[in-house]
Design an enzyme around this catalytic site. Sequence first.
Site, PDB file in Angstrom:
ATOM      1  N   CYS A 191       0.717  -0.913  -0.236  1.00 11.11           N
ATOM      2  CA  CYS A 191       0.132   0.646   0.248  1.00 11.11           C
ATOM      3  C   CYS A 191       1.063   1.379   0.153  1.00 11.11           C
ATOM      4  O   CYS A 191       2.084   1.315   0.829  1.00 11.11           O
ATOM      5  CB  CYS A 191      -0.733   0.316   1.172  1.00 11.11           C
ATOM      6  SG  CYS A 191      -2.101  -1.186   1.386  1.00 11.11           S
ATOM      7  N   GLU A 232      17.432 -17.394  -7.730  1.00  8.53           N
ATOM      8  CA  GLU A 232      17.250 -16.290  -8.250  1.00  8.53           C
ATOM      9  C   GLU A 232      16.586 -16.627  -9.511  1.00  8.53           C
ATOM     10  O   GLU A 232      15.970 -15.686 -10.331  1.00  8.53           O
ATOM     11  CB  GLU A 232      18.385 -15.466  -8.176  1.00  8.53           C
ATOM     12  CG  GLU A 232      18.141 -14.213  -8.308  1.00  8.53           C
ATOM     13  CD  GLU A 232      17.002 -13.443  -8.185  1.00  8.53           C
ATOM     14  OE1 GLU A 232      16.368 -13.957  -6.557  1.00  8.53           O
ATOM     15  OE2 GLU A 232      16.702 -11.844  -8.418  1.00  8.53           O
ATOM     16  N   ARG A 258       3.780  -0.158  -4.762  1.00  4.57           N
ATOM     17  CA  ARG A 258       3.513  -0.926  -3.717  1.00  4.57           C
ATOM     18  C   ARG A 258       2.528  -1.690  -3.743  1.00  4.57           C
ATOM     19  O   ARG A 258       2.358  -2.394  -2.500  1.00  4.57           O
ATOM     20  CB  ARG A 258       3.594   0.720  -2.739  1.00  4.57           C
ATOM     21  CG  ARG A 258       4.756   0.873  -2.514  1.00  4.57           C
ATOM     22  CD  ARG A 258       4.693   2.587  -1.244  1.00  4.57           C
ATOM     23  NE  ARG A 258       4.141   1.984  -0.103  1.00  4.57           N
ATOM     24  CZ  ARG A 258       5.403   1.262   0.573  1.00  4.57           C
ATOM     25  NH1 ARG A 258       6.444   1.567   0.321  1.00  4.57           N
ATOM     26  NH2 ARG A 258       5.366   1.643   1.693  1.00  4.57           N
ATOM     27  N   TRP A 287      -2.173  -2.764  -1.926  1.00  6.14           N
ATOM     28  CA  TRP A 287      -2.464  -4.366  -1.928  1.00  6.14           C
ATOM     29  C   TRP A 287      -3.249  -4.763  -0.849  1.00  6.14           C
ATOM     30  O   TRP A 287      -2.566  -4.525   0.432  1.00  6.14           O
ATOM     31  CB  TRP A 287      -0.890  -4.236  -1.335  1.00  6.14           C
ATOM     32  CG  TRP A 287      -0.929  -5.900  -1.565  1.00  6.14           C
ATOM     33  CD1 TRP A 287      -0.067  -6.504  -3.344  1.00  6.14           C
ATOM     34  CD2 TRP A 287      -0.205  -6.682  -0.700  1.00  6.14           C
ATOM     35  NE1 TRP A 287      -0.160  -7.795  -2.629  1.00  6.14           N
ATOM     36  CE2 TRP A 287      -0.018  -7.437  -1.750  1.00  6.14           C
ATOM     37  CE3 TRP A 287      -0.425  -6.717   0.726  1.00  6.14           C
ATOM     38  CZ2 TRP A 287       0.380  -9.297  -1.029  1.00  6.14           C
ATOM     39  CZ3 TRP A 287      -0.261  -8.080   0.977  1.00  6.14           C
ATOM     40  CH2 TRP A 287      -0.193  -9.111   0.198  1.00  6.14           C
ATOM     41  N   ASN A 305      -1.514   2.421   5.693  1.00  6.27           N
ATOM     42  CA  ASN A 305      -0.487   1.274   5.107  1.00  6.27           C
ATOM     43  C   ASN A 305      -0.416   0.152   6.622  1.00  6.27           C
ATOM     44  O   ASN A 305       0.432   1.012   7.057  1.00  6.27           O
ATOM     45  CB  ASN A 305       0.906   1.506   4.467  1.00  6.27           C
ATOM     46  CG  ASN A 305       1.924   0.696   3.908  1.00  6.27           C
ATOM     47  OD1 ASN A 305       2.718   0.762   4.258  1.00  6.27           O
ATOM     48  ND2 ASN A 305       1.239  -0.126   3.800  1.00  6.27           N
ATOM     49  N   GLY A 306      -0.472  -0.816   6.029  1.00  8.60           N
ATOM     50  CA  GLY A 306      -0.294  -2.283   7.486  1.00  8.60           C
ATOM     51  C   GLY A 306      -1.337  -2.675   8.197  1.00  8.60           C
ATOM     52  O   GLY A 306      -1.909  -2.523   7.419  1.00  8.60           O
ATOM     53  N   LYS A 342      12.587 -15.024 -10.890  1.00  9.48           N
ATOM     54  CA  LYS A 342      12.570 -13.865 -11.573  1.00  9.48           C
ATOM     55  C   LYS A 342      11.516 -14.509 -12.164  1.00  9.48           C
ATOM     56  O   LYS A 342      10.444 -14.021 -12.743  1.00  9.48           O
ATOM     57  CB  LYS A 342      13.629 -13.832 -12.292  1.00  9.48           C
ATOM     58  CG  LYS A 342      14.630 -12.670 -11.168  1.00  9.48           C
ATOM     59  CD  LYS A 342      14.659 -11.149 -11.738  1.00  9.48           C
ATOM     60  CE  LYS A 342      13.536 -11.294  -9.395  1.00  9.48           C
ATOM     61  NZ  LYS A 342      14.455 -11.123  -8.543  1.00  9.48           N
ATOM     62  N   GLU A 373       7.651 -15.361 -10.351  1.00  6.26           N
ATOM     63  CA  GLU A 373       7.393 -14.148 -10.505  1.00  6.26           C
ATOM     64  C   GLU A 373       6.581 -12.661 -11.315  1.00  6.26           C
ATOM     65  O   GLU A 373       5.441 -12.182 -11.704  1.00  6.26           O
ATOM     66  CB  GLU A 373       8.196 -13.103  -9.539  1.00  6.26           C
ATOM     67  CG  GLU A 373       8.786 -12.167  -9.984  1.00  6.26           C
ATOM     68  CD  GLU A 373       9.843 -11.051  -8.404  1.00  6.26           C
ATOM     69  OE1 GLU A 373       9.371 -11.074  -7.373  1.00  6.26           O
ATOM     70  OE2 GLU A 373      10.280 -11.526  -8.651  1.00  6.26           O
ATOM     71  N   HIS A 416      18.171 -36.507  -7.290  1.00  6.56           N
ATOM     72  CA  HIS A 416      17.978 -36.817  -5.870  1.00  6.56           C
ATOM     73  C   HIS A 416      16.484 -36.755  -6.160  1.00  6.56           C
ATOM     74  O   HIS A 416      15.926 -36.509  -4.916  1.00  6.56           O
ATOM     75  CB  HIS A 416      18.412 -36.393  -4.992  1.00  6.56           C
ATOM     76  CG  HIS A 416      20.120 -36.509  -4.818  1.00  6.56           C
ATOM     77  ND1 HIS A 416      20.359 -37.756  -3.983  1.00  6.56           N
ATOM     78  CD2 HIS A 416      20.523 -36.179  -5.028  1.00  6.56           C
ATOM     79  CE1 HIS A 416      21.551 -38.107  -4.017  1.00  6.56           C
ATOM     80  NE2 HIS A 416      21.683 -36.628  -3.993  1.00  6.56           N
ATOM     81  N   LYS A 455       5.932  -4.330  -4.569  1.00  7.20           N
ATOM     82  CA  LYS A 455       7.324  -4.197  -4.099  1.00  7.20           C
ATOM     83  C   LYS A 455       8.369  -3.535  -2.577  1.00  7.20           C
ATOM     84  O   LYS A 455       8.582  -4.751  -2.435  1.00  7.20           O
ATOM     85  CB  LYS A 455       7.894  -2.685  -4.083  1.00  7.20           C
ATOM     86  CG  LYS A 455       9.342  -2.435  -4.944  1.00  7.20           C
ATOM     87  CD  LYS A 455       9.894  -3.298  -5.379  1.00  7.20           C
ATOM     88  CE  LYS A 455      11.783  -3.304  -5.898  1.00  7.20           C
ATOM     89  NZ  LYS A 455      12.052  -4.212  -6.432  1.00  7.20           N
TER      90      LYS A 455
HETATM   91  O1  M6R Z   1      12.544  -4.454   0.360  1.00  2.00           O
HETATM   92  P1  M6R Z   1      13.136  -6.394   0.786  1.00  2.00           P
HETATM   93  O2  M6R Z   1      14.723  -6.178  -0.136  1.00  2.00           O
HETATM   94  O3  M6R Z   1      12.998  -6.854   2.043  1.00  2.00           O
HETATM   95  O4  M6R Z   1      11.974  -7.246  -0.879  1.00  2.00           O
HETATM   96  C1  M6R Z   1      12.353  -8.560   0.015  1.00  2.00           C
HETATM   97  C2  M6R Z   1      11.573  -9.215  -1.255  1.00  2.00           C
HETATM   98  O5  M6R Z   1      10.469  -8.717  -1.252  1.00  2.00           O
HETATM   99  C3  M6R Z   1      12.062  -9.083  -3.032  1.00  2.00           C
HETATM  100  O6  M6R Z   1      13.493  -9.118  -3.002  1.00  2.00           O
HETATM  101  C4  M6R Z   1      11.269 -10.010  -3.488  1.00  2.00           C
HETATM  102  O7  M6R Z   1      11.290 -11.141  -3.390  1.00  2.00           O
HETATM  103  C5  M6R Z   1      11.169  -9.842  -5.002  1.00  2.00           C
HETATM  104  N1  M6R Z   1       9.698  -9.206  -5.898  1.00  2.00           N
HETATM  105  C6  M6R Z   1      11.715 -10.195  -5.275  1.00  2.00           C
HETATM  106  O8  M6R Z   1      12.213  -9.628  -7.057  1.00  2.00           O
END
Ligand code: M6R
Length: 612
Positions: A2, A485, A27, A73, A99-100, A489, A492, A508, A607
């Site tokens: 948010c 990673e 956000r 969000w 927000n929260g 990517k 997501e 395994h 984000k």
């Molecule tokens: O702001 P942060 O680095 O603490 O965020 C951690 C994760 O939420 C963030 O890396 C998330 O996995 C991303 N969407 C990855 O691309």
Amino acid sequence: MCGIVAYVGQKDAYPILINGLKRLEYRGYDSAGVALFETDIIVSKKKGKVQELVNFMDTRPRNGKIGIGHTRWATHGVPDDINAHPHSSGNGRLTLVHNGIIENYALLKAALEKEGHKFKSETDTEVLVHLIEEIQKRDNLPLEEAVRIALTRVIGAYAIVVLDENEPGKLVGARKASPLVIGIGENEFFLASDATPIIEHTKRVVYLNDEEIAVVRQSGEMEIKSINNEVLTPFIHELDMEIEMLEKGGYDYFMLKEIYEQPNTIADCMRGRLNAEEGWIKLGGVDEFANRIANAQRFIIAACGTSWHAGLIGEYLFEELARMPVEVEYASELRYRNPIITEKDVVIALSQSGETADTLAALEMAKEKGALIYGIVNVVGSSIARMTDAGSYIHAGPEIGVASTKAFTAQVTLLTMMALRIGYQRGTISESYFRLLLNELASIPAKVERVMASNQLIEYIAGEIKDRPNALYLGRGYNFPIALEGALKLKEISYIHAEGYPAAEMKHGPIALIDENMPVIVIATNKSAYDKIVSNIQEVKARKGFVIAVVTEGDTVISELADHTIEIPDTEEPLTPLLSVIPLQLLSYHIAVMRKCNVDQPRNLAKSVTVE
Ligand code: M6R
């Protein structure tokens, strides 16, 4: 999670709020809304992205020099018009954005219902605005005092801004565990979840601390109090950010721009901290606590998501270069265990946003146990940056695409410098290898630039696998976190199911999945265990898997075996992740574009994850 923005001053609030919401959309983008105050408060809100709200506003009043806005969000209640913010009190006098999460909202709601309050939405936020209303009307209190008392009864996280129809010309904002920044202009104030909506208006900001309440007025006055009613003197910061950093600069998506920025962001992260010619690394945070860090019993790295993957690389680096015992923890798991952490430990937090609720909570727990808390953070002035004992900013600049790219490589760069700096002090790395790695690290930005030259090939490969429902990523050693990673990517932003695995672990279990439909992306640049990774590729090919291999320039063995190879420049093994991740970022990007996904704003994500 948010985004909130608010304005009080001499200008029309609406364009400021809408531009601010666009900047904060990363956000959350389930719904958006504004409340504008001219003679009455008029609330307009819509399910969907900010653009839906903009379209809706074509037929709505847009006047007022004071207003609040929100992009959501969803936590409590589905994303729809009713659950969208702002929310109003029962008597319509108060309007609030939040927000929260108000954790005790159910209890508060039941108590308020007994007093006759009726709720329209399923949100925790509506309960909060009714609670403020109840306290305000019971004792006929000014808004800020009602807000203050209400917040003493709230358990959870909040950044809020409230408008009161009976008290024109002022906004009341408050925060606890969710960020709120106040921008100070000429007889005007901007409140926002981060500095991005503020930067085009002013560079002078105050970061509100937990349990602080701010009152800002159209007349140009600002007061800040604690929740315990003490008057506080605000500290005014000067923002070090330019508006161009927040624009796409000709790229179709922020993610692509951020991938291409990496030669610069890696260089920025090293600037003033590494001198390859003279052979030194300086990191203010490490230098300040040099002995405590170098003599720590162990490092515990706490992070989430992509930052956790960077942390895993940190483990390999600290072990190899500084011979430090390291544990890498998902912050969300660490905080809910009963971990053994002592004052001899150093807890290193990695976070792009500096606001991730799980990471923040894990750090608070570790701090109570006496550990030294070291933050590696991108967003200046963020909650994590402010609660740590020491730290280093990664200086990657604003990262807007929800998928983290440039922050990841900057985090890995910082961890590499830290491991070298500590290893040098501990005498666990030879002078010659230290110097070699320094030189090599300094050459990484130019090598990243060279990886970008494979973009067309990567786009072609993306076209070959874009319709496959699954993908497997394999890597060994420093490239294992890169496999994780790469898979994150892809899933997501393109919604393709993907798994990252240590290459040797494939036999395994995951090998059962391999057939001609399974793309297997192997990061095969290793010098150590090279033969082993070649064998892993052969095992995949024997089962008709479709192999895409990331290899070192000039590799002729793997190019004979794999269906496609993407070359990256040669480097020292500990630095490989900084190069091998780039093709995987580009691959995910192109697949997502081809699948017509919203690259910068993938579904269900945000984000900054400020909820647990
Ligand atoms: O702001 P942060 O680095 O603490 O965020 C951690 C994760 O939420 C963030 O890396 C998330 O996995 C991303 N969407 C990855 O691309």
